[in-house]
Design a protein around this motif. Structure first.
Motif, PDB file in Angstrom:
ATOM      1  N   ILE A   1       0.851  -1.193   0.000  1.00  0.00           N
ATOM      2  CA  ILE A   1       0.000   0.000   0.000  1.00  0.00           C
ATOM      3  C   ILE A   1       0.888   1.244   0.000  1.00  0.00           C
ATOM      4  N   GLY A   2       0.284   2.376  -0.315  1.00  0.00           N
ATOM      5  CA  GLY A   2       1.030   3.632  -0.287  1.00  0.00           C
ATOM      6  C   GLY A   2       0.573   4.551  -1.401  1.00  0.00           C
ATOM      7  N   MET A   3       1.172   5.718  -1.419  1.00  0.00           N
ATOM      8  CA  MET A   3       0.776   6.757  -2.363  1.00  0.00           C
ATOM      9  C   MET A   3       1.054   6.362  -3.807  1.00  0.00           C
ATOM     10  N   MET A   4       0.326   7.010  -4.727  1.00  0.00           N
ATOM     11  CA  MET A   4       0.697   6.888  -6.136  1.00  0.00           C
ATOM     12  C   MET A   4       2.147   7.351  -6.292  1.00  0.00           C
ATOM     13  N   GLY A   5       2.880   6.639  -7.129  1.00  0.00           N
ATOM     14  CA  GLY A   5       4.284   7.005  -7.340  1.00  0.00           C
ATOM     15  C   GLY A   5       5.251   6.318  -6.380  1.00  0.00           C
ATOM     16  N   SER A   6       4.726   5.535  -5.442  1.00  0.00           N
ATOM     17  CA  SER A   6       5.653   4.898  -4.491  1.00  0.00           C
ATOM     18  C   SER A   6       6.219   3.573  -5.032  1.00  0.00           C
ATOM     19  N   GLY A   7       5.755   3.153  -6.202  1.00  0.00           N
ATOM     20  CA  GLY A   7       6.344   1.974  -6.840  1.00  0.00           C
ATOM     21  C   GLY A   7       5.714   0.654  -6.426  1.00  0.00           C
ATOM     22  N   LYS A   8       4.455   0.693  -5.990  1.00  0.00           N
ATOM     23  CA  LYS A   8       3.797  -0.547  -5.526  1.00  0.00           C
ATOM     24  C   LYS A   8       3.745  -1.615  -6.623  1.00  0.00           C
ATOM     25  N   SER A   9       3.315  -1.211  -7.828  1.00  0.00           N
ATOM     26  CA  SER A   9       3.138  -2.222  -8.890  1.00  0.00           C
ATOM     27  C   SER A   9       4.475  -2.789  -9.361  1.00  0.00           C
ATOM     28  N   THR A  10       5.464  -1.913  -9.582  1.00  0.00           N
ATOM     29  CA  THR A  10       6.759  -2.439 -10.058  1.00  0.00           C
ATOM     30  C   THR A  10       7.420  -3.302  -8.980  1.00  0.00           C
TER      31      THR A  10
ATOM     32  N   LEU B   1       9.858  13.163  -3.527  1.00  0.00           N
ATOM     33  CA  LEU B   1      10.251  12.017  -4.363  1.00  0.00           C
ATOM     34  C   LEU B   1       9.038  11.514  -5.167  1.00  0.00           C
ATOM     35  N   LEU B   2       7.898  11.432  -4.497  1.00  0.00           N
ATOM     36  CA  LEU B   2       6.673  11.010  -5.206  1.00  0.00           C
ATOM     37  C   LEU B   2       6.375  11.983  -6.344  1.00  0.00           C
ATOM     38  N   PHE B   3       6.485  13.273  -6.034  1.00  0.00           N
ATOM     39  CA  PHE B   3       6.156  14.284  -7.033  1.00  0.00           C
ATOM     40  C   PHE B   3       7.094  14.189  -8.241  1.00  0.00           C
ATOM     41  N   SER B   4       8.373  13.985  -7.961  1.00  0.00           N
ATOM     42  CA  SER B   4       9.320  13.925  -9.088  1.00  0.00           C
ATOM     43  C   SER B   4       9.043  12.696  -9.968  1.00  0.00           C
ATOM     44  N   ARG B   5       8.499  11.651  -9.377  1.00  0.00           N
ATOM     45  CA  ARG B   5       8.171  10.482 -10.199  1.00  0.00           C
ATOM     46  C   ARG B   5       6.878  10.673 -10.989  1.00  0.00           C
ATOM     47  N   LEU B   6       5.967  11.468 -10.423  1.00  0.00           N
ATOM     48  CA  LEU B   6       4.633  11.581 -11.026  1.00  0.00           C
ATOM     49  C   LEU B   6       4.504  12.743 -11.996  1.00  0.00           C
ATOM     50  N   LYS B   7       5.356  13.755 -11.824  1.00  0.00           N
ATOM     51  CA  LYS B   7       5.085  15.017 -12.527  1.00  0.00           C
ATOM     52  C   LYS B   7       5.063  14.811 -14.049  1.00  0.00           C
ATOM     53  N   ASN B   8       4.121  15.477 -14.643  1.00  0.00           N
ATOM     54  CA  ASN B   8       3.845  15.412 -16.089  1.00  0.00           C
ATOM     55  C   ASN B   8       3.268  14.073 -16.566  1.00  0.00           C
ATOM     56  N   LYS B   9       2.972  13.167 -15.622  1.00  0.00           N
ATOM     57  CA  LYS B   9       2.286  11.932 -16.047  1.00  0.00           C
ATOM     58  C   LYS B   9       0.788  12.224 -16.071  1.00  0.00           C
ATOM     59  N   LYS B  10       0.102  11.629 -17.044  1.00  0.00           N
ATOM     60  CA  LYS B  10      -1.296  12.007 -17.234  1.00  0.00           C
ATOM     61  C   LYS B  10      -2.265  10.853 -16.962  1.00  0.00           C
ATOM     62  N   ASN B  11      -1.753   9.762 -16.419  1.00  0.00           N
ATOM     63  CA  ASN B  11      -2.621   8.584 -16.311  1.00  0.00           C
ATOM     64  C   ASN B  11      -3.268   8.425 -14.933  1.00  0.00           C
TER      65      ASN B  11
ATOM     66  N   GLN C   1      -0.891  19.774  -3.588  1.00  0.00           N
ATOM     67  CA  GLN C   1      -2.059  18.888  -3.609  1.00  0.00           C
ATOM     68  C   GLN C   1      -1.643  17.463  -3.202  1.00  0.00           C
ATOM     69  N   LEU C   2      -0.484  17.045  -3.708  1.00  0.00           N
ATOM     70  CA  LEU C   2       0.010  15.707  -3.378  1.00  0.00           C
ATOM     71  C   LEU C   2       0.316  15.604  -1.885  1.00  0.00           C
ATOM     72  N   GLU C   3       0.871  16.689  -1.348  1.00  0.00           N
ATOM     73  CA  GLU C   3       1.211  16.756   0.077  1.00  0.00           C
ATOM     74  C   GLU C   3      -0.051  16.632   0.946  1.00  0.00           C
ATOM     75  N   LEU C   4      -1.109  17.286   0.489  1.00  0.00           N
ATOM     76  CA  LEU C   4      -2.396  17.231   1.191  1.00  0.00           C
ATOM     77  C   LEU C   4      -2.920  15.791   1.219  1.00  0.00           C
ATOM     78  N   PHE C   5      -2.876  15.136   0.059  1.00  0.00           N
ATOM     79  CA  PHE C   5      -3.284  13.727  -0.020  1.00  0.00           C
ATOM     80  C   PHE C   5      -2.499  12.887   0.992  1.00  0.00           C
TER      81      PHE C   5
END
Ligand code: S3P
Length: 169
Positions: A12-21, A110-120, A130-134
């Motif tokens: 579990i964890g935030m988007m961008g934390s690498g759960k799926s990989t 770190l999460l932001f740098s992985r997610l930025k400009n991704k549109k999915n 916004q990410l920090e709030l989440f």
């Protein structure tokens, strides 16, 4: 060593934390089968997560997630979850009762740098605050995980190995 019945590993964890990989990597290196909750939802509705949000809205997506959480297999799987799953309905309790839960913890930049400009990701608006709030809202749920793994400064292989070592597979 092949064990006939092993508790699920649930990431579990935030988007961008690498759960799926990380989950895929763990599956490659063990006999566990990988499942991803977003993929299950996508497959059963034959739509991308973005299209599901567009067509049905977030509330219905959370209902779909809850149904998936309650129907996960009981053992022998490594399961990656959507970032919001633990935070809705009583999903965190459901997950904790269904395997060993690992929170992949990361600083927000770190999460932001992985997610930025991704549109999915329908909920990600390309904004750090916004990410920090989440993250701040969700921590109370994530911290109910059985184990917290700090992923900063580690690559996917290192995180996967740490989890495999922890469960002694
Ligand atoms: C979400 C995270 C996504 C996906 C959906 C909602 C969230 O999964 O479930 O876009 O609420 O954080 P990932 O964590 O795999 O990006």
């Amino acid at each position: 060593m092949i064990k006939s019945s092993t508790k699920n590993i649930i990431l579990i964890g935030m988007m961008g934390s690498g759960k799926s990989t990380t989950a895929k990597k763990i599956a490659e290196q063990t006999f566990l089968t990988h499942l991803d909750t977003d993929e299950l939802i996508s497959a059963s509705h034959q739509k991308s997560i973005q299209d599901i949000f567009d067509a049905f809205g977030e509330k219905q997506f959370r209902d779909m997630e809850h149904k998936v959480a309650k129907n996960l297999p009981k053992e022998n799987h490594v399961i990656s979850t959507g970032g919001g799953m633990p935070c809705y309905h009583e999903n965190m309790d459901v997950l904790n009762n269904n395997g060993i839960t690992f929170y992949l913890s990361s600083p927000v930049d770190l999460l932001f740098s992985r997610l930025k400009n991704k549109k999915n990701r329908p909920l990600f608006k390309n904004q750090l605050d916004q990410l920090e709030l989440f993250l701040n809202e969700r921590l109370v749920y994530y911290e109910k995980a059985h184990v917290t793994i700090d992923i900063s400064g580690k690559n996917v292989d290192q995180v996967a190995l740490e989890i495999i070592d922890f469960v002694n597979l």
